[in-house]
Design a protein around this motif. Structure first.
Motif, PDB file in Angstrom:
ATOM      1  N   THR A  88      15.100  29.870  18.234  1.00  0.00           N
ATOM      2  CA  THR A  88      14.407  28.643  18.646  1.00  0.00           C
ATOM      3  C   THR A  88      15.056  27.407  18.033  1.00  0.00           C
ATOM      4  OG1 THR A  88      12.331  29.857  18.848  1.00  0.00           O
ATOM      5  CG2 THR A  88      12.189  27.470  18.678  1.00  0.00           C
ATOM      6  N   ARG A  91      18.276  26.729  19.867  1.00  0.00           N
ATOM      7  CA  ARG A  91      18.013  26.224  21.219  1.00  0.00           C
ATOM      8  C   ARG A  91      17.628  24.756  21.188  1.00  0.00           C
ATOM      9  NH1 ARG A  91      13.388  25.405  23.648  1.00  0.00           N
ATOM     10  NH2 ARG A  91      12.228  26.671  22.142  1.00  0.00           N
ATOM     11  N   LYS A  92      16.790  24.359  20.251  1.00  0.00           N
ATOM     12  CA  LYS A  92      16.384  22.962  20.156  1.00  0.00           C
ATOM     13  C   LYS A  92      17.562  22.066  19.794  1.00  0.00           C
ATOM     14  CE  LYS A  92      11.520  23.794  19.019  1.00  0.00           C
ATOM     15  NZ  LYS A  92      10.459  23.627  17.999  1.00  0.00           N
TER      16      LYS A  92
END
Length: 390
Positions: A88, A91-92
């Motif tokens: 995550t 991805r951010k």
């Protein structure tokens, strides 16, 4: 004949006088193309983008996975900017534009590989940035394959397979890659040879249409027509020859800059490729006269030149294959000077083919140069009867 040459010469001298009164003319003809040339060649002076930011998520963190990460970091196009603790988080970071791609190694990858349980490693690229994403995907895919081979080699070695047999098992067939014409895969060689002439041909069309329409804008079109002996052919020839000489000089300079100074691949003589460029200069001017003859106004003529000039960059086929386009665009490409310049460039400069193999494009350019002929009576009528309309 001497009478005609004298009139063309006098009109050309008149045009040079207009140039001296409007310095912007010389900026558009000389400075603007040179600025485009320097800008694009400097922008891609390294040939291909390198060391683009990439992230790594190594949740296994073993000596094997750290070795994989070092292999990725050694790739030419990849610069590992950060290590992230989770998918995550990476991805951010990619969504924020901090990295273009990231490599994901889940937990227990090494243990599962040594136990022959086929672990999965994955990578993610952002194709919003198409070039960066494509180049990084190539590096990430290569690293993934090398990682699999490294783990397989360690497994085979652990099982007692002799080193002399391991490479035969891992790579039974050796693949050799030999890129032709542009062996260094230099983006600048391929893109700048079309982008810079494409913008130059657009400038030629716009300036040609503007300079003709300028006579109506200043209300001196009848004066020019009288100087030409009421011949639209003489009027246009006299008006265009000074700028044609400058355009030809700039086109020749672009080719010398590409093939002599930057040492781009050239498999034919330099004069041959310069002649191809000069023929495209004449064809671009012919297209401008053709569009002006259709609309007979400076505004509409320049608009048509602008639309066509931008469109021909798309239909010339150097980014997307022309054969994969709709038939209407394939037909349109036949009247595009840039399309034929691209064909001549590929056939002559890159591949070094004989000139006979490029004859369709040469004939097409010569036909394009004849397009103004049916417009001459309309332009002659405009000289006599049509006033300027803003």
């Amino acid at each position: 004949m001497r009478y005609i040459i004298s009139r063309i010469w006098q009109i050309g001298i008149r045009e040079i006088g207009i140039f001296s009164q409007r310095p912007m003319y010389l900026f558009v003809i000389i400075i603007a193309p040179l600025l485009c040339l320097i800008y694009f060649t400097q922008l891609m002076q390294k040939g291909i983008p390198t060391k683009m930011p990439c992230g790594v998520v190594d949740q296994d963190n073993t000596s094997t996975t750290r070795s994989i990460v070092r292999i990725l970091g050694a790739m030419e196009n990849t610069d590992i900017k950060a290590h992230y603790s989770s998918f995550t988080e990476a991805r951010k970071a990619m969504q924020r534009g901090e990295i273009y791609a990231f490599f994901y190694i889940p937990r227990n990858t090494t243990d599962r590989a040594l136990a022959s349980r086929r672990p999965q490693i994955s990578f993610y690229t952002s194709d919003t940035w198409y070039v960066a994403g494509s180049l990084l995907m190539k590096d990430l895919q290569t690293t993934s394959e090398l990682a699999g081979l490294a783990i397989t080699r360690a497994t085979l070695s652990g099982k007692g397979v002799p080193p002399s047999l391991i490479m035969g098992i891992l790579q039974p067939i050796t693949i050799e890659t030999h890129p032709l014409a542009n062996p260094t895969l230099n983006y600048s060689v391929y893109l700048n040879n079309i982008v810079v002439p494409g913008l130059f041909f657009l400038i030629i069309m716009l300036f040609t249409a503007y300079s003709i329409g300028y006579e109506w804008k200043t209300g001196k079109q009848k004066e020019l027509f009288v100087m030409a002996g009421e011949s639209s052919t003489i009027a246009l020839a006299g008006k265009l020859w000074p700028q044609t000489i400058l355009f030809c000089f700039i086109m020749a300079f672009i080719d010398v800059y590409f093939y002599k100074y930057l040492a781009f691949p050239l498999n034919v003589s330099l004069p041959r490729i310069i002649c191809a460029g000069l023929l495209c200069v004449f064809a671009s001017q012919a297209m401008a006269i053709f569009f002006f003859g259709i609309f007979l106004t400076m505004r509409m003529g320049m608009s048509a030149c602008s639309l066509f000039g931008v469109l021909q960059i798309s239909v010339c086929g150097f980014t997307f294959p022309l054969t994969a386009m709709k038939p209407v665009f394939q037909y349109l490409a036949w009247i595009s000077p840039l399309r034929h310049y691209y064909i001549l460039y590929v056939n002559q400069a890159l591949n070094g083919f004989k000139l006979v193999y490029a004859w369709p494009s040469i004939v097409a350019l010569l036909i394009i140069c004849l397009l103004p002929l049916p417009m001459l009576p309309r332009i002659a009528n405009a000289f006599k009867n049509i006033e300027y309309k803003p």
